[in-house]
Design a protein around this motif. Structure first.
Motif, PDB file in Angstrom:
ATOM      1  N   ASP A 248       0.816  -1.025  -0.037  1.00  0.00           N
ATOM      2  CA  ASP A 248      -0.021  -0.100   0.097  1.00  0.00           C
ATOM      3  C   ASP A 248       0.836   0.993  -0.051  1.00  0.00           C
ATOM      4  O   ASP A 248       0.806   2.040   0.982  1.00  0.00           O
ATOM      5  CB  ASP A 248      -0.944  -0.002   1.164  1.00  0.00           C
ATOM      6  N   TRP A 250       0.847   4.397  -1.172  1.00  0.00           N
ATOM      7  CA  TRP A 250       0.593   5.808  -1.241  1.00  0.00           C
ATOM      8  C   TRP A 250       0.341   6.154   0.458  1.00  0.00           C
ATOM      9  O   TRP A 250       0.866   7.055   0.827  1.00  0.00           O
ATOM     10  CB  TRP A 250      -0.424   6.119  -2.077  1.00  0.00           C
ATOM     11  N   TRP A 251      -0.788   5.046   0.876  1.00  0.00           N
ATOM     12  CA  TRP A 251      -1.056   5.488   2.207  1.00  0.00           C
ATOM     13  C   TRP A 251      -0.171   5.411   3.142  1.00  0.00           C
ATOM     14  O   TRP A 251       0.026   6.175   4.290  1.00  0.00           O
ATOM     15  CB  TRP A 251      -2.446   4.708   2.430  1.00  0.00           C
ATOM     16  N   ASP A 252       0.588   4.149   2.958  1.00  0.00           N
ATOM     17  CA  ASP A 252       1.800   4.099   3.827  1.00  0.00           C
ATOM     18  C   ASP A 252       2.992   4.978   3.681  1.00  0.00           C
ATOM     19  O   ASP A 252       3.466   5.645   4.816  1.00  0.00           O
ATOM     20  CB  ASP A 252       2.387   2.597   3.877  1.00  0.00           C
ATOM     21  N   VAL A 254       2.510   8.040   3.019  1.00  0.00           N
ATOM     22  CA  VAL A 254       1.895   9.215   3.602  1.00  0.00           C
ATOM     23  C   VAL A 254       1.913   9.375   5.187  1.00  0.00           C
ATOM     24  O   VAL A 254       2.423  10.337   5.801  1.00  0.00           O
ATOM     25  CB  VAL A 254       0.312   9.541   3.266  1.00  0.00           C
ATOM     26  N   GLY A 255       1.700   8.111   5.831  1.00  0.00           N
ATOM     27  CA  GLY A 255       1.724   8.083   7.082  1.00  0.00           C
ATOM     28  C   GLY A 255       3.271   8.147   7.513  1.00  0.00           C
ATOM     29  O   GLY A 255       3.761   8.581   8.536  1.00  0.00           O
TER      30      GLY A 255
END
Length: 271
Positions: A248, A250-252, A254-255
């Motif tokens: 993942d 993109w979301w990972d 970002v985090g």
């Protein structure tokens, strides 16, 4: 917040000093990863494991071209380039383009046909010659786990790099203003010399969406999975994150970037 990110937030409280061994704070974020905060290693996992890196290889192609080629010149598309597979723009054999336009399209859209056209052009009609130069430049940078078998990142025996090596490459790329200008483009339009027009959008979903994102490169092949070299600047701090085979990305990412900026603010000296 998912459990792993709660644990990550706690682990992020551990400061990384200059020269410190990066902490493996995120063992499930990617098969391999590397994070630098303000130029210092912070977190990493499997950082020296060589694996396919897909179109992240184009960063080395771009570095070699930017350092050595006359990008004001013109490129005639080879038959091999027009037949390239994967992400492509559909350039045709015999068409002629400004090298600078193909260079930008390679970085913005990660197009394999324009990448191969540039490799053939700078290699004197021989892709192998260009790949040999990529490998020589990798050795000069100290990328000890890296070997290129083709210019554009296709899965192939002997083609691979590591997260740590890609950090070295990213630093070299970040010193090249032309590459950085293209790395941050959200879109790009150009035309062949006979007027056939193209308009492409970046493959980097962070651009224009994540505050401070300025590059650098995406990649995907079946062998490499989803890969990313992400660079962001915010409030005087810089974060470089490299993820290889990330389920993942993109979301990972970002985090991960948010946690890195949080740590950078905590570690900043008082004014």
């Amino acid at each position: 917040m998912p459990r792993r990110w709660l644990m990550a937030a706690l682990l992020a409280l551990v400061p990384a000093g200059a020269g410190a061994t990066p902490v493996n704070a995120y063992p499930d974020i990617a098969r391999a990863y590397w994070v630098e905060i303000d130029g210092r290693p912070a977190w990493a996992g499997n950082a020296d494991q060589a694996m396919p890196v897909a179109s992240l290889a184009k960063l080395m192609a771009a570095l070699v071209l930017d350092e050595e080629a006359d990008l004001a010149g013109t490129v005639t598309v080879s038959r091999a380039a027009s037949a390239a597979t994967g992400t492509r723009l559909g350039v045709r054999a015999g068409e002629t383009y400004l090298a600078s336009d193909l260079f930008s399209a390679m970085l913005v859209r990660s197009a394999n046909d324009v990448c191969r056209a540039l490799a053939d052009w700078h290699g004197g009609g021989d892709d192998d010659t260009f790949v040999a130069r990529m490998n020589a430049r990798a050795a000069e940078l100290g990328m000890v786990s890296t070997r290129f078998a083709n210019a554009c990142g296709h899965d192939a025996p002997g083609q691979g790099s590591s997260a740590r090596d890609l950090a070295l490459l990213a630093r070299a790329v970040m010193a090249r203003p032309r590459i950085m200008e293209d790395a941050r483009r959200e879109s790009f339009a150009f035309a062949s010399l006979d007027g056939r027009r193209f308009s492409v959008r970046s493959t980097n979903a962070l651009l224009g969406q994540f505050p401070g994102a300025i590059g650098l490169k995406t990649g995907f092949t079946p062998g490499a999975g989803r890969c990313l070299v992400a660079l962001a600047e915010r409030d005087g701090h810089e974060v470089l994150a490299i993820l290889l085979h990330a389920p993942d990305r993109w979301w990972d990412t970002v985090g991960l970037l948010e946690l890195a900026f949080d740590q950078a603010r905590r570690n900043a000296p008082p004014e």
